[in-house]
Design a protein around this motif. Structure first.
Motif, mmCIF file in Angstrom:
data_model
loop_
_atom_site.group_PDB
_atom_site.id
_atom_site.type_symbol
_atom_site.label_atom_id
_atom_site.label_comp_id
_atom_site.label_asym_id
_atom_site.label_seq_id
_atom_site.Cartn_x
_atom_site.Cartn_y
_atom_site.Cartn_z
ATOM 1 N N LYS A 119 2.176 21.443 -26.085
ATOM 2 C CA LYS A 119 1.140 21.206 -25.092
ATOM 3 C C LYS A 119 -0.214 21.167 -25.791
ATOM 4 N N PHE A 120 -0.485 22.155 -26.603
ATOM 5 C CA PHE A 120 -1.711 22.202 -27.401
ATOM 6 C C PHE A 120 -1.334 22.505 -28.839
ATOM 7 N N SER A 121 -2.097 21.942 -29.762
ATOM 8 C CA SER A 121 -1.859 22.290 -31.162
ATOM 9 C C SER A 121 -3.161 22.171 -31.924
ATOM 10 N N GLN A 122 -3.316 23.024 -32.900
ATOM 11 C CA GLN A 122 -4.520 23.002 -33.713
ATOM 12 C C GLN A 122 -4.199 23.527 -35.092
ATOM 13 N N LEU A 176 -0.141 25.714 -38.603
ATOM 14 C CA LEU A 176 -0.353 24.908 -37.418
ATOM 15 C C LEU A 176 -0.087 25.836 -36.244
ATOM 16 N N ILE A 177 -1.044 26.007 -35.364
ATOM 17 C CA ILE A 177 -0.835 26.872 -34.207
ATOM 18 C C ILE A 177 -0.498 25.967 -33.027
ATOM 19 N N VAL A 178 0.609 26.258 -32.372
ATOM 20 C CA VAL A 178 1.011 25.419 -31.247
ATOM 21 C C VAL A 178 1.230 26.271 -30.000
ATOM 22 N N ALA A 179 0.914 25.690 -28.857
ATOM 23 C CA ALA A 179 1.221 26.299 -27.567
ATOM 24 C C ALA A 179 2.011 25.252 -26.811
ATOM 25 N N THR A 180 3.052 25.673 -26.107
ATOM 26 C CA THR A 180 4.000 24.682 -25.598
ATOM 27 C C THR A 180 4.206 24.780 -24.091
ATOM 28 N N GLU A 181 4.868 23.758 -23.593
ATOM 29 C CA GLU A 181 5.225 23.702 -22.168
ATOM 30 C C GLU A 181 6.209 24.813 -21.808
ATOM 31 N N GLU A 182 6.900 25.333 -22.806
ATOM 32 C CA GLU A 182 7.855 26.412 -22.574
ATOM 33 C C GLU A 182 7.179 27.779 -22.576
ATOM 34 N N ASN A 183 5.871 27.811 -22.558
ATOM 35 C CA ASN A 183 5.094 29.049 -22.578
ATOM 36 C C ASN A 183 5.328 29.852 -23.854
ATOM 37 N N ASN A 212 2.267 30.371 -18.068
ATOM 38 C CA ASN A 212 1.759 29.039 -18.423
ATOM 39 C C ASN A 212 0.518 29.146 -19.303
ATOM 40 N N ILE A 213 0.510 28.365 -20.345
ATOM 41 C CA ILE A 213 -0.628 28.422 -21.262
ATOM 42 C C ILE A 213 -1.661 27.384 -20.818
ATOM 43 N N GLN A 214 -2.866 27.855 -20.554
ATOM 44 C CA GLN A 214 -3.921 26.964 -20.062
ATOM 45 C C GLN A 214 -4.836 26.515 -21.182
ATOM 46 N N LEU A 215 -4.969 27.336 -22.199
ATOM 47 C CA LEU A 215 -5.910 27.017 -23.274
ATOM 48 C C LEU A 215 -5.415 27.585 -24.587
ATOM 49 N N LEU A 216 -5.589 26.795 -25.626
ATOM 50 C CA LEU A 216 -5.378 27.299 -26.987
ATOM 51 C C LEU A 216 -6.634 26.933 -27.760
ATOM 52 N N HIS A 217 -7.240 27.937 -28.356
ATOM 53 C CA HIS A 217 -8.431 27.684 -29.145
ATOM 54 C C HIS A 217 -8.266 28.403 -30.466
ATOM 55 N N VAL A 218 -8.393 27.681 -31.561
ATOM 56 C CA VAL A 218 -8.197 28.286 -32.871
ATOM 57 C C VAL A 218 -9.509 28.232 -33.627
ATOM 58 N N LYS A 222 -9.960 33.366 -34.979
ATOM 59 C CA LYS A 222 -8.882 34.008 -34.209
ATOM 60 C C LYS A 222 -8.235 32.938 -33.320
ATOM 61 N N VAL A 223 -7.059 33.254 -32.874
ATOM 62 C CA VAL A 223 -6.400 32.354 -31.922
ATOM 63 C C VAL A 223 -6.660 32.906 -30.524
ATOM 64 N N VAL A 224 -7.169 32.079 -29.646
ATOM 65 C CA VAL A 224 -7.458 32.518 -28.286
ATOM 66 C C VAL A 224 -6.540 31.754 -27.335
ATOM 67 N N THR A 225 -5.920 32.477 -26.417
ATOM 68 C CA THR A 225 -5.105 31.797 -25.409
ATOM 69 C C THR A 225 -5.530 32.269 -24.028
ATOM 70 N N VAL A 226 -5.413 31.373 -23.070
ATOM 71 C CA VAL A 226 -5.539 31.738 -21.663
ATOM 72 C C VAL A 226 -4.195 31.403 -21.042
ATOM 73 N N THR A 227 -3.566 32.407 -20.430
ATOM 74 C CA THR A 227 -2.252 32.177 -19.832
ATOM 75 C C THR A 227 -2.258 32.581 -18.376
#
Lengths: 893, 204
Positions: A22-25, A35-42, A67-73, A76-81
């Motif tokens: 879903k998101f990758s950075q 590579l940091i990835v956030a996926t549709e599979e949460n 559900n992952i709404q945001l990935l920011h690298v 630090k790695v920041v996620t909003v779930t």
């Protein structure tokens, strides 16, 4: 039951997946680049840049709260779930350890799903557009969640559903048809400045259908593609049109910060040229020659640029790493020239159907088999001499292959291509055909886990799916034949895909769209002259069709049932061939829901039939008094598990065992204040049934088991086939329930060649373990206080809780996340059953419920036995020699 | 941070606690491998560097909190949050569900033991080796061959042996062994057996 520590990985393998990206950075800050990835599979994961392997992985809740709404690298790695309430978390990018987390609840729950999140200057920005009214923007301290200045509201009546966000700009097309205007606003700036321009300054069309999409892959400049033709950038409070044309409609484009200049990168899948990549300089519009590729052999359906990183090498050249996400859920990590560094087959995180397929015997074995095949022999070798020469020939062939094998022994091991896919002696080597949710069909070697072939069928909708092995590889020279029956993505009609499971090539019906919607499908139990089992499909208008048409006369004694899950209405059909065509006739119906149509009744959660390959070779159970308790061995029995509301007991789970040929109910049970588990949690083998449910009263999982018996006398003479219509008697039902001290996500039962081996139930737990529980623990005949007779029979005394010891865990410390189903298949030897667990991860192993009684232990000491043999031979000859010498001496005395 | 988060009427709570890594064990990155599951993964918590955790947005009710680690076993705890927002933590007892043995809240989760997933392979021991049937098969004939002739040389034992053999011959035992030796040794020992046979004949 359990393995030795040195057997790790000997019979088993695990493959870990993350799901569709879903998101990758890129994480460029920490020393080991990832590579940091956030996926549709949460799932949040870090992938190794060189190998693509998972460095660390966090699996969130599978429900919407994960559900992952945001990935920011950044550093630090920041996620909003979640989805209101939200959780903001900060992770250490190198280790994956949680650093901070805080929760955020929006007051406005109705509009929360339209929320947008991004990170700007160390602040978390939350934007909530209220269509046709205004935009709400709130900024939070990233680490603590403290609100920096309350929510600001920007009046924006021009906001609509088609707006795009290119942080921090929010862009919309508004106005009446023909005089649309393009509006954008920097939602984070203190002074509100709206850029408002007529749309037709940028596109020359008269009609604009509102097609606007932002650039992919964290574009370095805020920009969007309008009408699939032009790229507009937002610069200096104005729109700037790039004078680079977008190649086509389904192109993925992004702007990357190159080492010296900004580059517009485009990727697409060309019909003739294959996967293509092109790059232009943003400032000059010139093509960048190094970043270009078109690979005819490499096809990626609808490629999407997920993440791009470019650096300059010493020789003043661009070195790019591009992550591409395909529509088939595979991700490819590609160099600037198109060379693929690694690929991850992420569709395997969502397997919907599994079929184990036997491999064909090798050519020489096939020749020998055909020689001893009665019919074949009668046809070809009428005289004894022909048979004799044939024998000599095949013997010579065998010798040749042996010599050949000795010569090329080392080479054969190194190359394991399709040519080596031949059956082994114990038939442990198989091909696993996996159908994934996205419509990808994958053939996998079960011993290595290696993908042998893959086929992407975009039109295959996998909501309801059936897989049939219509011809095994046992009939050389005919190839194996596998059919997948699903529905068409667009029309909802039936879709049949037939392929050779060994090579993955389409055969027979190939990919065939049917004319109507399907109710049910089945395989004929009698094969035609080509050893192919016909496929019968039942349409919604209760007509049937047989594939191939020539198999229609073989429709005989066929019964089908159709179950509607929502109403729990089950119907049975008898299929007959009337000389011209095969017809279906409804013969029985059953309302398992209890209530009439309209009122809330039960719904079917799961239907468990016997494994198609199960052959039972033991008619009963020997009791201590030397009598036999005969099993009720009905192959047509299906266990339906239903769940529904109840006025007194809140919710009730019911289990009904129905003979689906005659519609007779063989056994039933109900559990008050209980809920059925969502996945495949009922097992059915032989005369044993077991199902799981959650007892709401006691707040625990329970497993109920049933065994059906005919009694101490047979109903039918020994050897007679069971008939659903000939037996009016109901079987005796033994039942019992046990507590499962864990949360179960999937259940299965081991299957062996002849069902003589003990039966074990496999339970996948939410903790990530797959536990093997012997049926003896689930036996409903377990007595409270066993008598001497019962003890002699081997019944365990009753204990309410099911033991789940650590040494019964099949996957030891290899945690399996979210196991959705367990698949079992018999091996060629009676003792062994093959197991595949699917879910987010794949895990394959083999189990021997009664130990490997027909196989030498893998630690069998071959050296010792040969040493002993040699020593014994030497010793006997030595003593013979000494004895003769002694005799001689004696004689001289 | 407040432990109550209001969400459109029904309150959401936080379950807090701390996980202690297995003692005397230096595990790298155990925080990443450890997860907190509430109600079998309905809510999931993650562990910070110091082992503390918080599971957010949990509604009122009874929840089972498990610490999941692939190698170490932790005891699950049942946390009950009543409608007033009071917490109570107690041991999980699936059989007697009403039994209450309280444990401190915030939770303190300690590793009980390491999971024993594997069977332990038997160690190589001399006694095991010697009592191996195959080894016995090898050693015993050797003993018979090497030690018995030595004993024969001793005159006293010779006498004893003679007596024993005589006794044995009385009961007509050797005939069986003769048949076997004939079978196995073939022609080479035929002479010897012949002489023996003569002896027996004489006796008869």
């Amino acid at each position: 039951m359990c393995i030795y520590e040195d057997q790790i990985g000997k019979f088993d393998w695990r493959q870990t997946y993350v799901g569709r990206i879903k998101f990758s950075q890129f994480d460029t800050v920490s020393t080991a680049k990832k590579l940091i990835v956030a996926t549709e599979e949460n799932v949040l994961a870090a992938l190794h840049l060189k190998t693509g392997q998972i460095v660390w992985r966090h699996v969130f809740e599978s429900a919407s709260s994960g559900n992952i709404q945001l990935l920011h690298v950044s550093d630090k790695v920041v996620t909003v779930t979640g989805s209101n309430p939200y959780l903001v978390r900060g992770w250490d990018s190198s280790t994956g350890v949680l650093i901070w987390e805080w929760s955020l609840t929006l007051q406005d729950n109705d509009h929360a799903e339209f929320s947008e999140w991004w990170v700007q200057h160390g602040l978390l920005v939350h934007m909530l557009p209220i269509f046709n009214s205004h935009i709400e923007v709130t900024m939070y301290n990233l680490m603590s969640g403290q609100n920096r200045g309350a929510t600001s509201k920007l009046p924006a009546p021009w906001v609509n559903e088609g707006c795009v966000l290119t942080p921090p700009y929010y862009t919309c097309v508004s106005g009446n048809m023909g005089e649309q205007r393009l509006l954008t606003v920097d939602v984070t700036s203190n002074a509100v400045q709206i850029i408002n321009k007529p749309l037709f300054d940028y596109i020359s069309l008269d009609v604009f259908d509102g097609n606007m999409r932002p650039l992919d892959a964290n574009s370095a400049l805020p920009g969007f593609i309008i009408d699939e033709k032009k790229v507009l950038l937002i610069k200096n409070n104005d729109f700037e049109q790039l004078n680079i044309d977008i190649v086509g409609a389904s192109v993925s484009a992004t702007i990357i910060e190159g080492p010296s200049e900004q580059i517009l990168l485009q990727a697409w899948d060309d019909k003739t040229m294959g996967f293509s990549l092109i790059a232009h300089s943003v400032s000059t519009g010139k093509e960048v020659p190094e970043i270009k590729c078109s690979d005819r052999d490499h096809r990626i359906p609808d490629p999407e640029l997920a993440a791009v990183m470019c650096t300059k090498t010493a020789r003043e050249q661009h070195a790019c790493r591009i992550l591409i996400n395909g529509a088939d859920d595979a991700i490819h990590f590609v160099q600037q020239a198109g060379r693929v560094l690694w690929t991850r087959e992420e569709s395997l995180a969502n397997v919907v159907a599994v079929e184990f397929v036997d491999l064909p015997v090798s050519e020489t074995d096939a020749a020998i088999e055909s020689e001893f095949d009665q019919k074949e022999a009668a046809k070809m070798y009428s005289s004894i001499w022909a048979a004799f020469t044939r024998r000599l020939q095949s013997q010579f062939q065998q010798l040749q292959t042996l010599l050949h094998g000795l010569q090329h022994a080392d080479r054969a091991v190194a190359s394991s291509n399709t040519n080596d896919l031949v059956r082994d002696y114990f038939n442990l080597h198989k091909v696993i055909v996996l159908v994934t949710e996205v419509g990808k069909i994958i053939g996998m070697d079960n011993l290595s886990g290696e993908v042998l072939w893959r086929r992407y069928e975009p039109s295959l909708s996998t909501a309801s799916l059936a897989v049939f092995t219509r011809r095994t590889a046992r009939h050389p020279p005919l190839d194996a034949y596998l059919t997948i029956v699903g529905t068409h993505e667009e029309t909802g009609n039936g879709l049949i895909i037939s392929l050779n499971p060994i090579s993955g090539e389409l055969v027979g019906e190939r990919s065939l769209q049917l004319d109507g919607r399907l109710l049910q499908c089945a395989m004929l139990h009698r094969a035609d002259e080509e050893k192919l089992h016909g496929l019968v499909v039942l349409y919604e208008d209760e007509t049937i069709q047989v594939f191939p048409v020539s198999s229609a006369p073989l429709v005989e004694d066929m019964y089908m049932y159709v179950a509607e899950p929502e109403t729990a209405y089950v119907r049975g059909y008898a299929l007959r061939y009337d000389g011209k065509e095969a017809r279906a006739q409804a013969i029985w119906s059953l309302r398992l829901g209890g209530a009439g149509p309209g009122s809330p009744g039960h719904r079917i959660v799961h239907a468990a039939a016997r494994a198609r390959l199960e052959r039972t070779h033991s008619p009963g159970r020997a009791l201590a008094d030397r009598s036999v308790l005969y099993k009720y061995n009905n192959p047509n029995l299906v266990l339906f598990l239903t769940e529904g509301p109840d006025p007194v007991h809140k919710e009730v789970v019911r289990a009904v065992a129905v003979d689906v040929a005659s519609g007779a109910v063989a056994a039933a049970g109900s559990h008050r204040r209980a809920r059925a588990a969502p996945h495949h949690q009922a097992v059915h083998a032989d005369h044993c049934l077991a199902y799981l449910y959650r007892s709401e009263k006691h707040r625990r999982f329970e497993i109920a088991s049933m065994e059906l018996y005919e009694g101490k006398e047979r109903w039918l003479p020994a050897g007679a086939a069971f008939s659903s219509f000939a037996s009016e008697r109901a079987p005796a039902v033994e039942r019992q329930a046990y507590i499962v001290p864990a949360a179960v996500t999937a259940a299965a039962v081991t299957v062996t060649e002849r069902s003589l081996t003990d039966r074990h139930v496999l339970l996948a737990l939410s903790t990530g373990a797959v536990v093997e529980v012997p049926w003896a623990f689930l036996d409903p005949r377990r007595p409270l206080a066993p008598t001497a007779e019962q003890r002699e029979e081997g019944l365990l005394p009753y204990a309410p809780e099911l033991p789940l010891p650590a040494d019964a865990v099949l996957n030891y410390n290899r945690t399996l996340h979210r196991v959705r189903a367990l698949h079992t298949h018999p091996a060629g030897i009676e003792s062994t059953s093959l197991v595949l667990a699917t879910g987010l991860d794949l895990f394959y192993t083999r189990v021997a419920p009664s130990k490997t009684f027909d196989l030498l232990k893998d630690d069998f000491d071959y050296h010792l036995i040969s040493i002993v043999l040699v020593a014994l031979v030497v010793a006997s000859y030595g003593t013979k020699h000494f004895a003769s010498r002694k005799m001689l001496k004696m004689a001289w005395k | 941070m407040s432990s109550v988060e209001d969400e459109a009427g029904n309150s959401r709570y936080v379950i807090e606690g701390r996980v202690f890594p297995p003692e005397n064990q230096v595990l790298s990155n155990w925080q990443v491998e450890t997860r907190i599951h509430v109600n079998g993964g309905e809510y999931i918590g993650f562990i910070k560097e110091d082992g503390s955790f918080a599971v957010h947005n949990v509604p009122t009710g009874s929840h089972v909190v498990e610490v999941v680690h692939p190698d170490y076993m932790y005891e699950p705890v049942r946390v009950e949050i009543n409608s007033k927002g009071k917490y109570r933590a107690r041991r999980v007892n699936y059989i007697q569900t009403s039994q209450v043995i309280q444990v401190p809240y915030p939770l303190r989760m300690k590793a009980l033991s390491k999971f024993r997933y594997f069977q332990i392979r038997e160690q190589w021991r001399l006694t095991d080796f010697l009592f191996n049937p195959m080894v016995i098969m090898m050693i015993l004939p050797l003993l018979l061959i090497m030690v018995l002739p030595k004993m024969m040389n001793d005159p006293e034992t010779k006498e004893d042996l003679k007596q024993i053999t005589n006794l044995a011959k009385m009961s007509e035992m050797p005939e069986m062994s003769e048949v076997i030796t004939n079978l196995f040794s073939g022609g080479a020992t035929a002479k010897a057996s012949n002489s023996k046979a003569k002896q027996i004949k004489k006796r008869q």
